[in-house]
Motif scaffolding. Structure first.
Motif, short mmCIF file in Angstrom:
data_model
loop_
_atom_site.label_atom_id
_atom_site.label_comp_id
_atom_site.label_asym_id
_atom_site.label_seq_id
_atom_site.Cartn_x
_atom_site.Cartn_y
_atom_site.Cartn_z
N LEU A 31 40.58 39.88 40.76
CA LEU A 31 41.34 40.91 40.77
C LEU A 31 40.91 41.64 42.13
O LEU A 31 40.04 41.79 42.41
CB LEU A 31 40.93 42.10 39.74
CG LEU A 31 41.42 41.70 38.16
CD1 LEU A 31 40.76 42.87 37.36
CD2 LEU A 31 43.12 41.85 38.27
N THR A 32 42.35 41.98 42.69
CA THR A 32 42.27 42.78 43.83
C THR A 32 41.84 44.18 43.49
O THR A 32 41.79 44.51 42.29
CB THR A 32 43.40 42.66 44.71
OG1 THR A 32 44.62 43.42 44.17
CG2 THR A 32 43.89 41.24 45.10
N GLU A 33 41.53 45.30 44.57
CA GLU A 33 41.49 46.52 44.41
C GLU A 33 42.54 47.09 43.58
O GLU A 33 42.68 47.93 42.55
CB GLU A 33 41.16 47.17 45.47
CG GLU A 33 40.94 48.68 45.32
CD GLU A 33 40.59 49.43 46.59
OE1 GLU A 33 40.53 50.80 46.63
OE2 GLU A 33 40.40 48.94 47.66
N HIS A 34 43.63 46.75 43.95
CA HIS A 34 44.87 47.43 43.19
C HIS A 34 44.91 46.59 41.65
O HIS A 34 45.59 47.32 40.86
CB HIS A 34 46.20 47.17 44.03
CG HIS A 34 46.31 47.71 45.42
ND1 HIS A 34 46.45 48.91 45.68
CD2 HIS A 34 46.29 46.95 46.44
CE1 HIS A 34 46.42 49.50 46.74
NE2 HIS A 34 46.43 48.35 47.52
N GLY A 35 44.94 45.37 41.72
CA GLY A 35 44.80 44.68 40.40
C GLY A 35 43.84 45.24 39.60
O GLY A 35 44.31 45.39 38.31
N GLU A 36 42.67 45.73 39.81
CA GLU A 36 41.77 46.28 39.11
C GLU A 36 42.24 47.71 38.37
O GLU A 36 42.19 48.20 37.22
CB GLU A 36 40.62 46.50 39.65
CG GLU A 36 39.25 47.12 38.80
CD GLU A 36 37.97 47.01 39.29
OE1 GLU A 36 37.10 47.61 38.92
OE2 GLU A 36 37.74 46.27 40.26
N ALA A 37 42.88 48.26 39.39
CA ALA A 37 43.59 49.53 38.94
C ALA A 37 44.61 49.64 37.94
O ALA A 37 44.80 50.22 37.03
CB ALA A 37 43.91 50.46 40.20
N VAL A 38 45.44 48.50 38.29
CA VAL A 38 46.74 48.38 37.58
C VAL A 38 45.97 47.87 36.11
O VAL A 38 46.72 48.34 35.05
CB VAL A 38 47.52 47.45 37.94
CG1 VAL A 38 48.57 47.09 37.16
CG2 VAL A 38 48.36 48.12 39.30
N PHE A 39 45.17 46.99 35.81
CA PHE A 39 44.67 46.29 34.83
C PHE A 39 43.99 47.42 33.83
O PHE A 39 44.42 47.54 32.64
CB PHE A 39 43.43 45.52 35.20
CG PHE A 39 42.77 44.89 33.90
CD1 PHE A 39 43.54 43.92 33.10
CD2 PHE A 39 41.42 45.44 33.62
CE1 PHE A 39 42.72 43.44 31.90
CE2 PHE A 39 41.00 44.85 32.36
CZ PHE A 39 41.52 43.79 31.69
N ASN A 40 43.51 48.63 34.48
CA ASN A 40 42.64 49.69 33.59
C ASN A 40 43.52 50.68 33.08
O ASN A 40 43.83 50.88 31.83
CB ASN A 40 41.83 50.46 34.38
CG ASN A 40 40.62 49.59 34.65
OD1 ASN A 40 40.14 48.72 33.87
ND2 ASN A 40 39.71 49.85 35.99
N ARG A 41 44.84 50.67 33.90
CA ARG A 41 45.86 51.44 33.30
C ARG A 41 46.84 50.84 32.42
O ARG A 41 47.50 51.36 31.50
CB ARG A 41 46.99 52.24 34.67
CG ARG A 41 46.19 53.13 35.50
CD ARG A 41 45.98 54.41 34.64
NE ARG A 41 47.19 55.05 34.51
CZ ARG A 41 47.60 55.81 35.06
NH1 ARG A 41 47.38 56.12 36.49
NH2 ARG A 41 48.92 56.44 34.68
N ALA A 42 46.99 49.50 32.76
CA ALA A 42 47.94 48.78 31.82
C ALA A 42 47.30 48.75 30.39
O ALA A 42 47.99 48.80 29.38
CB ALA A 42 48.03 47.22 32.24
N ILE A 43 45.86 48.33 30.30
CA ILE A 43 45.25 48.50 29.00
C ILE A 43 45.73 49.77 28.10
O ILE A 43 45.96 49.68 27.05
CB ILE A 43 43.74 48.28 29.06
CG1 ILE A 43 43.55 46.86 29.60
CG2 ILE A 43 42.99 48.47 27.72
CD1 ILE A 43 42.08 46.59 29.88
N MET A 44 45.44 50.72 29.04
CA MET A 44 45.70 52.19 28.17
C MET A 44 47.20 52.23 27.72
O MET A 44 47.40 52.67 26.74
CB MET A 44 45.38 53.24 28.99
CG MET A 44 43.86 53.43 29.45
SD MET A 44 43.58 54.70 30.81
CE MET A 44 44.22 56.07 29.88
N LEU A 45 48.07 51.79 28.57
CA LEU A 45 49.60 51.79 28.29
C LEU A 45 49.94 50.99 27.22
O LEU A 45 50.51 51.34 26.15
CB LEU A 45 50.38 51.35 29.42
CG LEU A 45 51.80 51.39 29.41
CD1 LEU A 45 52.42 52.74 28.93
CD2 LEU A 45 52.72 50.81 30.81
#
Length: 303
Positions: free
Chosen positions: A61-75
């Motif tokens: 995961l890139t830095e942006h990928g990690e941020a999107v991953f964490n938010r995507a799980i919640m969504l």
């Protein structure tokens, strides 16, 4: 506002990360690797950011990928909660993919499915009968019914009851061969064994005075209870069958329970195992609750 298909693309992205590879994610989703790759590319295109970097063996995961991953799980969890609430007010429907052992799936499962579908006629089943150990994470099955001595499964599991075993043979075999009064008398008989019920080539009997181990020289060995059953029905020996199978024929007088004052010294347990997933599959849960209810009814308890 989410673009068209973005929620689906986020779901694919999360599955790639959790699976650890595009190939595994594609297998779990029932998609091709190219479809999974295109979905990620479209998501990255909409965001204008690279989310995953690939090497020949790993993904990162890139830095942006990690941020999107964490938010995507919640969504995705919020979406699933919403869908679950709506489903709870409606009749279950869809396909339930189930794997089960051959003997249990042939003799017990059909009635359980029939009674379930009478309550939920919009649920369809795909049933695979297989005596091999199924790794749910590597298949598209939603759940498996497994009979085992001890469960060593990482997926969610639900205990459904104990499976006992019964020593039995046909009445004709019993009348044509030496009388059986004690476990030791079995040494003079044709014994058919299932490896899971033989302890170092011994049959184990449990009685008032403790356990008795009888050395067995098996004339036929098979891991299939149905195979052993059919040989018994040919009046050709004595075997140890699971109670859910033997009791059907004993009640009809087709088989005789030998040495009923003893219990088989080994037993197994029935589990329903659900594929480990982030989201609850309502069909699996309703079917498991149905199994718990049906398998604890008095008429379904083993003799």
């Amino acid at each position: 506002m989410l673009g068209s298909g973005t929620l689906s693309q986020l779901s694919v992205f999360v599955r790639i990360v959790e699976a650890g590879s595009f190939t595994k994610a594609a297998h779990e989703l029932g998609l091709s690797c190219s479809a999974v790759s295109k979905s990620l590319s479209k998501l990255e295109g909409q965001l204008g950011k690279t989310l995953i970097k690939r090497t020949t063996r790993n993904i990162f995961l890139t830095e942006h990928g990690e941020a999107v991953f964490n938010r995507a799980i919640m969504l995705l969890e919020e979406c699933e909660d919403m869908f679950s609430q709506v489903r709870s007010y409606s009749e279950p429907e869809g396909h339930l993919r189930l794997s089960c052992s051959v003997a249990y799936g042939s003799k017990v499962l059909p009635d359980l499915i029939t009674t379930y579908q009478k309550k939920y006629p919009r649920v369809k089943f795909h049933v695979d009968l297989n005596d091999n150990i199924i790794n749910l994470s590597e298949t598209n099955f939603d759940m498996v019914l497994r009979i085992t001595k001890k469960l060593t499964e990482s997926d969610s599991n639900y205990y459904l009851g104990q499976i006992n075993w019964i020593y039995c043979c046909s009445p004709q075999y019993l009348s044509e061969n030496p009388e059986i009064k004690t476990p030791e008398d079995l040494i003079n008989h044709r014994c058919l064994t299932n490896p899971v019920m033989a302890y170092h080539d011994n049959w184990v009997f449990s009685g008032e005075n403790g356990e008795i181990m009888i050395p067995v020289e098996s004339v036929i060995t098979s891991n299939s209870s149905l195979t052993l059953l059919n040989i018994l029905l040919n009046n050709d020996g004595i075997s140890c069958l699971p109670d859910y199978l033997a009791s059907i024929y004993i009640k009809k007088g087709i088989l005789s329970h030998i040495l009923p004052e003893y219990h088989a010294g080994l037993s197994h347990h029935l589990y329903a195992i659900e594929k480990k997933a982030r989201y609850i599959n309502p069909l699996v849960r309703t079917f498991i609750e149905h199994l718990k209810h049906e398998l604890t009814l008095p008429e379904n308890l083993s003799d």
